[in-house]
Design an enzyme around this catalytic site. Structure first.
Site, PDB file in Angstrom:
ATOM      1  N   GLY A   1      -1.612  95.738  40.076  1.00  0.00           N
ATOM      2  CA  GLY A   1      -1.134  94.896  38.990  1.00  0.00           C
ATOM      3  C   GLY A   1      -0.213  95.566  37.993  1.00  0.00           C
ATOM      4  O   GLY A   1      -0.027  95.059  36.885  1.00  0.00           O
ATOM      5  N   SER A   2       0.403  96.686  38.367  1.00  0.00           N
ATOM      6  CA  SER A   2       1.281  97.361  37.403  1.00  0.00           C
ATOM      7  C   SER A   2       2.492  96.496  37.056  1.00  0.00           C
ATOM      8  O   SER A   2       2.897  96.434  35.892  1.00  0.00           O
ATOM      9  CB  SER A   2       1.709  98.735  37.898  1.00  0.00           C
ATOM     10  OG  SER A   2       2.551  98.641  39.024  1.00  0.00           O
ATOM     11  N   ASN A   3       3.060  95.798  38.032  1.00  0.00           N
ATOM     12  CA  ASN A   3       4.183  94.907  37.725  1.00  0.00           C
ATOM     13  C   ASN A   3       3.720  93.720  36.886  1.00  0.00           C
ATOM     14  O   ASN A   3       4.396  93.327  35.938  1.00  0.00           O
ATOM     15  CB  ASN A   3       4.857  94.413  39.013  1.00  0.00           C
ATOM     16  CG  ASN A   3       5.926  95.351  39.499  1.00  0.00           C
ATOM     17  OD1 ASN A   3       6.717  95.878  38.723  1.00  0.00           O
ATOM     18  ND2 ASN A   3       5.954  95.583  40.803  1.00  0.00           N
TER      19      ASN A   3
ATOM     20  N   ASN B   1       9.793  86.505  44.032  1.00  0.00           N
ATOM     21  CA  ASN B   1       9.054  87.663  44.521  1.00  0.00           C
ATOM     22  C   ASN B   1       9.902  88.910  44.299  1.00  0.00           C
ATOM     23  O   ASN B   1      11.126  88.824  44.204  1.00  0.00           O
ATOM     24  CB  ASN B   1       8.753  87.492  46.016  1.00  0.00           C
ATOM     25  CG  ASN B   1       7.881  88.610  46.565  1.00  0.00           C
ATOM     26  OD1 ASN B   1       6.984  89.114  45.893  1.00  0.00           O
ATOM     27  ND2 ASN B   1       8.140  89.003  47.800  1.00  0.00           N
TER      28      ASN B   1
ATOM     29  N   HIS C   1      10.567  92.744  46.052  1.00  0.00           N
ATOM     30  CA  HIS C   1      10.343  93.529  47.268  1.00  0.00           C
ATOM     31  C   HIS C   1      10.835  94.948  47.026  1.00  0.00           C
ATOM     32  O   HIS C   1      11.909  95.139  46.451  1.00  0.00           O
ATOM     33  CB  HIS C   1      11.097  92.899  48.448  1.00  0.00           C
ATOM     34  CG  HIS C   1      10.803  93.581  49.743  1.00  0.00           C
ATOM     35  ND1 HIS C   1       9.615  93.417  50.403  1.00  0.00           N
ATOM     36  CD2 HIS C   1      11.535  94.445  50.483  1.00  0.00           C
ATOM     37  CE1 HIS C   1       9.633  94.161  51.504  1.00  0.00           C
ATOM     38  NE2 HIS C   1      10.780  94.787  51.569  1.00  0.00           N
TER      39      HIS C   1
ATOM     40  N   ASP D   1      10.226  87.554  52.700  1.00  0.00           N
ATOM     41  CA  ASP D   1      11.400  88.310  52.245  1.00  0.00           C
ATOM     42  C   ASP D   1      12.745  87.744  52.704  1.00  0.00           C
ATOM     43  O   ASP D   1      13.718  88.479  52.828  1.00  0.00           O
ATOM     44  CB  ASP D   1      11.283  89.781  52.685  1.00  0.00           C
ATOM     45  CG  ASP D   1       9.986  90.409  52.223  1.00  0.00           C
ATOM     46  OD1 ASP D   1       9.556  90.104  51.095  1.00  0.00           O
ATOM     47  OD2 ASP D   1       9.402  91.188  52.989  1.00  0.00           O
TER      48      ASP D   1
ATOM     49  N   GLU E   1      11.283  98.609  39.338  1.00  0.00           N
ATOM     50  CA  GLU E   1      10.553  97.339  39.219  1.00  0.00           C
ATOM     51  C   GLU E   1      10.179  97.060  37.769  1.00  0.00           C
ATOM     52  O   GLU E   1      10.438  95.968  37.247  1.00  0.00           O
ATOM     53  CB  GLU E   1       9.277  97.389  40.068  1.00  0.00           C
ATOM     54  CG  GLU E   1       9.517  97.362  41.560  1.00  0.00           C
ATOM     55  CD  GLU E   1       8.264  97.592  42.381  1.00  0.00           C
ATOM     56  OE1 GLU E   1       8.274  97.200  43.565  1.00  0.00           O
ATOM     57  OE2 GLU E   1       7.272  98.145  41.866  1.00  0.00           O
TER      58      GLU E   1
END
Length: 190
Positions: free
Chosen positions: A12-14, A102, A104, A145, A174
């Site tokens: 969950g860092s993003n 999303n 990637h 993707d 990110e």
């Protein structure tokens, strides 16, 4: 007010970076975090930030409209996948056209598709001797993707870089870019 829902399966860092980016804004709110993994690190991060977490299993996700109903009942404007490992079912993608994105950890179309996530991507990049890698932020469609790319950022890969070194460079990209690009999408810029 614009309302976000984040789907995450891992640390969950993003998700946390996105939440912190919008924390003191009065025009955008991270309303819910969804996870299919009861052990996911994103749960602790969400609790720390006092954001409600919705748990679901594979059957609920693929065979019922429960998740879609929650998203619609909460008035979610944008669905954000941030380290979410399941292919989103077509009916859910279709319910949020150009409103589901999303991130990637590679420069798509390279190193995308089923099984290409996280460390698998970084290992493949190093093994191939790539001179650069990066991130791709894209709309979600019915395939892994393959949705239209919204934004890409790259970083150099040194010949001595390990997959962990590449991962660190990608995480930095990110965290710097995903919240900002989400903000632009919400304001209608991309």
């Amino acid at each position: 007010m614009k309302r976000l829902a984040i789907f995450a399966s891992g640390s969950g860092s993003n998700a946390e970076q996105i939440c912190l980016y919008f924390l003191h804004r009065d025009d955008v709110e991270v309303s819910l975090i969804f996870t299919n993994n009861p052990q996911a690190g994103v749960i602790k991060r969400a609790c720390k930030l006092q954001i409600p977490v919705v748990f679901f299993d594979k059957k609920t996700f693929y065979e019922t409209g429960k998740i879609q109903q929650i998203l619609q009942n909460e008035g979610i404007d944008l669905v954000v996948l941030a380290g979410f490992m399941m292919l989103v079912p077509p009916f859910l993608v279709d319910a949020f056209p150009k409103r589901m994105i999303n991130i990637h950890p590679a420069l798509l179309p390279k190193y995308g598709g089923k099984g290409m996530y996280g460390h698998h991507v970084h290992e493949a990049v190093v093994k191939a001797g790539e001179k650069e890698s990066g991130i791709s932020i894209h709309y979600v469609n019915h395939h892994y993707d393959e949705g239209d790319i919204i934004f890409q950022a790259s970083c150099d890969i040194d010949p001595s870089d390990t997959p962990d070194d590449v991962a660190n460079k990608i995480h930095k990209l990110e965290h710097e870019n995903y919240p900002r690009v989400i903000d632009q999408i919400l304001s209608g810029q991309p």
